[in-house]
Design a protein around this motif. Structure first.
Motif, short mmCIF file in Angstrom:
data_model
loop_
_atom_site.label_atom_id
_atom_site.label_comp_id
_atom_site.label_asym_id
_atom_site.label_seq_id
_atom_site.Cartn_x
_atom_site.Cartn_y
_atom_site.Cartn_z
N ASP B 40 0.85 -1.20 0.00
CA ASP B 40 0.00 0.00 0.00
C ASP B 40 0.88 1.25 0.00
O ASP B 40 2.08 1.18 -0.29
CB ASP B 40 -1.04 -0.03 1.14
N GLN B 41 0.30 2.40 0.29
CA GLN B 41 1.05 3.66 0.14
C GLN B 41 1.64 4.17 1.46
O GLN B 41 1.98 5.34 1.58
CB GLN B 41 0.15 4.72 -0.47
N GLN B 45 3.93 7.57 2.72
CA GLN B 45 3.49 8.49 3.78
C GLN B 45 4.58 8.71 4.82
O GLN B 45 4.71 9.81 5.35
CB GLN B 45 2.20 7.97 4.41
N HIS B 66 -0.07 1.08 8.45
CA HIS B 66 -0.83 0.90 7.22
C HIS B 66 -1.23 2.27 6.67
O HIS B 66 -1.07 3.28 7.35
CB HIS B 66 -2.02 -0.05 7.37
N TRP B 67 -1.70 2.26 5.47
CA TRP B 67 -2.02 3.47 4.73
C TRP B 67 -3.10 4.27 5.47
O TRP B 67 -4.20 3.79 5.66
CB TRP B 67 -2.49 3.07 3.33
N GLY B 68 -2.75 5.48 5.88
CA GLY B 68 -3.73 6.35 6.51
C GLY B 68 -4.03 7.52 5.59
O GLY B 68 -4.07 7.36 4.38
N TYR B 69 -4.23 8.68 6.16
CA TYR B 69 -4.43 9.90 5.35
C TYR B 69 -3.43 10.89 5.93
O TYR B 69 -3.40 11.17 7.10
CB TYR B 69 -5.87 10.39 5.44
N GLY B 70 -2.52 11.41 5.09
CA GLY B 70 -1.47 12.30 5.60
C GLY B 70 -0.37 11.47 6.24
O GLY B 70 0.48 10.89 5.56
N ILE B 73 -0.96 5.35 9.47
CA ILE B 73 -1.39 4.85 10.78
C ILE B 73 -0.19 4.07 11.33
O ILE B 73 0.43 3.28 10.61
CB ILE B 73 -2.60 3.90 10.66
N ARG B 408 -4.92 -2.80 10.03
CA ARG B 408 -5.77 -3.48 9.06
C ARG B 408 -4.94 -4.11 7.96
O ARG B 408 -3.93 -3.56 7.51
CB ARG B 408 -6.75 -2.48 8.43
N ALA B 409 -5.39 -5.27 7.50
CA ALA B 409 -4.77 -5.94 6.35
C ALA B 409 -5.68 -5.82 5.13
O ALA B 409 -5.22 -5.74 4.01
CB ALA B 409 -4.52 -7.40 6.67
N LEU B 410 -7.00 -5.82 5.37
CA LEU B 410 -7.97 -5.69 4.26
C LEU B 410 -8.72 -4.37 4.41
O LEU B 410 -9.02 -3.94 5.52
CB LEU B 410 -9.02 -6.82 4.32
N SER B 411 -9.04 -3.75 3.27
CA SER B 411 -9.90 -2.57 3.33
C SER B 411 -11.29 -3.05 3.75
O SER B 411 -11.60 -4.25 3.69
CB SER B 411 -9.98 -1.90 1.96
N ARG B 412 -12.13 -2.10 4.13
CA ARG B 412 -13.47 -2.48 4.59
C ARG B 412 -14.27 -3.14 3.47
O ARG B 412 -14.99 -4.10 3.70
CB ARG B 412 -14.19 -1.25 5.14
N GLN B 414 -13.06 -4.83 0.92
CA GLN B 414 -12.51 -6.18 0.71
C GLN B 414 -13.04 -7.13 1.78
O GLN B 414 -13.37 -8.28 1.50
CB GLN B 414 -10.98 -6.15 0.80
#
Lengths: 143, 481
Positions: B40-41, B45, B66-70, B73, B408-412, B414
């Motif tokens: 992921d990204q 970040q 894991h990928w958060g915003y800004g 996480i 988290r390993a899976l998005s919601r 998924q």
């Protein structure tokens, strides 16, 4: 909600959730973004007539306007206990919009159908138009 | 940009300084976890945070990254008070989201037949769910008291005792809270959400102590095998969300007007110089939300005690519920650290990361001075949560921080796809966990497969010496929003 066709797709984001929204023009892009967010939050549509309100939103540019606009709709729910069932943009520029929204009181019956969106983020926000003049937006929510 | 982290040892990876990065990045993870993190990204970040002005040491990521915003996480970043910034997105919308663990005198064998009744009673008595409002209705002046005094306000109202404050990070109150800087919207959203659990990954769990790793520390933490514990995970609710939102918008407005001498790789990283009035106002508002969250968890603990006393028809002495510790994992705090052998004051952002003070640290209460700070790491609702104790390497390598959960390993979406046509409720029950949730989709989104393996996350912080394992807790009953 008056949404006739799928105007958005859900973006997979590990922790949160994003959407890619399309619109034939800027007004429809912003309306479709609002409808997309409301559809993600609530998986059933209440059949009620609500109260019509007029709102104005100010921002520094189009992506900022999108964050403020969707944030305004979220606030009606979180702050006022009012669920938005319809939106109509009357006038829009890159820094301002005037809209009409229709709201109904949020009830506990609706709670089980809801997914919480805590906020509309600025992360990777984009509001762009292509060469043919169609508009697209990418918005990521904090869940 | 492709990032290639360089392996330092079995649990640390370096992202070398490159481009506009002001410091290198450092990620705590094992080989298997890194292969997943790279998908992921989140590493991008870590890199983005490293470009922020005044950042000191490394842009850090814990193994639950894991990928958060800004910020990612699991991100930790410390900033110099003169050159550095504070970023509301680096704290997050749920300001002082955190955990609270209570021990009891109950043994799992004794209460196993009552687990369902306990879960039903807690589900009925603890307000939870999207937009949930509490049994408390605050006046604006009472809300100001909550915002300034935090958990002590709740104790004064009769929710728990003064002893609880000793076992709460910062005694349940951040100094400098100033309600006069809050927007009308923030005030309004805070009036009726005190004493609520919320939704999403927030929960209240009845657990059994499944394994003890460190007997000596377990005794100090009042933990023993087969003991019943109660775990609460929640934060500052809509009050905190609105404060973050208000200040992110204000900082973005200032940036758009050319009011910042630096550029940002992501608008969600909008920030203000720590010396500016805007930063001071944000920190004063953030402290209000942090204090609200501590009061919230204090009240929920009290109600949990009352509900269990009633449903089990027992006495306070027999129940013996007492607070083990309360930690926050979304915060920015002014802290004392040592950098290059010199004592410094820094603004430490923890975005999905837990403070982990080692034995002997002056901020620890007497009861935990010899053990190190209890560190509470919730896992997913089907596997385990862990209790650790802060260790010395955390001060040397991570500004006294470690992980905050499984990640988290899976998005919601998924997870929902994977859970299609399955009854997660039934699956959980078959594995010995009785769950009640308010939202129809919550259980699918939060199913155990949606999360990383908590045991691996905890093993990395243990091996890296950021915190040491003390005990493992197995869920028996869960309530979710």
């Amino acid at each position: 909600m008056g949404l006739k066709e799928k105007t958005f797709e859900v973006l997979d984001h590990t922790a949160d959730l994003g959407i890619l929204v399309n619109g034939a023009d800027l007004k429809s892009l912003f309306q479709n973004a609002a409808h997309a967010m409301l559809q993600i939050m609530m998986d059933f549509q209440p059949e009620q007539t609500g109260i019509i309100r007029n709102i104005s939103v100010e921002a520094s540019d189009l992506p900022d306007l999108m964050v403020h606009w969707l944030g305004e709709i979220l606030y009606f729910f979180e702050g006022e206990g009012q669920w938005v069932i319809e939106t109509k943009i009357h006038d829009i520029t890159s820094v301002h919009l005037d809209a009409q929204i229709e709201t109904i009181p949020f009830s506990s019956i609706m709670q089980e159908h809801l997914t919480e969106i805590k906020a509309v983020t600025y992360h990777q926000i984009e509001v762009l138009h292509d060469n043919a003049g169609a508009w697209k937006a990418r918005i990521i929510f904090d869940l | 940009m492709t990032l290639t982290p360089k392996k330092i040892d079995s649990c640390r990876w370096l992202i070398p300084r490159d481009g506009d990065m002001r410091v290198p990045g450092m990620v705590f993870a094992n080989e298997i976890m890194m292969r997943s993190i790279e998908k992921d990204q989140s590493l991008e970040q870590v890199r983005n945070v490293a470009t922020l002005p005044g950042i000191v040491g490394h842009s850090l990521a814990m193994p639950d990254i894991h990928w958060g915003y800004g910020f990612p996480i699991g991100g930790v970043a410390a900033f110099d008070p003169d050159e550095g910034i504070v970023s509301p997105g680096g704290v997050g919308y749920d300001i002082n989201c955190g955990c609270r663990l209570m021990t009891t005198r109950l043994k799992a064998d004794d209460i196993q037949p009552h687990i369902r009744d306990m879960v039903y009673a807690l589900f009925k008595g603890i307000p939870a769910g999207v937009g949930s409002t509490g049994m408390l209705r605050l006046s604006k002046s009472k809300q100001r008291d909550v915002a300034v005094r935090g958990a002590a306000w709740a104790v004064k109202q009769g929710y728990g005792t003064a002893r609880d404050l000793e076992k709460t990070e910062d005694r349940g109150v951040l100094p400098g809270a100033d309600p006069s800087v809050l927007s009308e919207r923030a005030v309004r959203r805070g009036l009726n959400q005190l004493g609520t659990l919320g939704s999403g990954n927030h929960f209240l769990e009845i657990q059994r102590v499944d394994k003890i790793y460190d007997r000596e520390k377990a005794i100090r933490f009042n933990l023993f095998e087969d003991q019943i514990t109660i775990f609460i995970h929640t934060g500052s609710r809509g009050f905190g969300h609105q404060i973050c939102d208000d200040f992110l918008k204000e900082m973005n407005r200032k940036i758009a007007a050319g009011g910042q001498p630096f550029s940002l790789p992501d608008r969600q990283l909008a920030c203000a110089s720590l010396k500016s009035g805007l930063a001071k106002r944000y920190l004063a508002a953030m402290a209000c939300a942090a204090n609200y969250a501590w009061a919230n968890r204090q009240i929920l603990m009290h109600w949990t005690r009352e509900i269990l006393l009633k449903i089990l028809a027992t006495t306070p002495d027999a129940l013996g519920m007492s607070l083990l510790y309360d930690v926050c994992h979304n915060i920015a705090k002014t802290e004392s650290h040592t950098v290059n052998g010199k004592p410094v004051t820094l603004c430490v952002h923890r975005k999905g990361a837990t403070r982990a003070l080692p034995p002997g640290h002056p901020l620890l209460p007497d009861v935990y001075r010899s053990t190190g700070q209890p560190v509470l790491i919730p896992g997913d609702m089907g596997t385990f949560s862990y209790v650790l104790a802060g260790a010395e390497a955390a001060m040397e390598q991570s500004f006294g921080s470690c992980c905050h959960g499984a990640g988290r390993a899976l998005s919601r979406s998924q997870a929902i796809k994977k859970a299609k046509s399955r009854s997660i409720h039934r699956e959980m029950e078959d594995s010995g966990v009785f769950v009640q949730s308010r939202g129809k989709k919550t259980l699918k989104e939060e199913m155990p497969e949606a999360y990383k393996d908590i045991s691996q996350v905890v093993e990395v912080v243990h091996q890296a010496g950021l915190a040491r394992k003390v005990a493992r807790l197995k869920p028996l009953g869960v309530i979710k929003g």
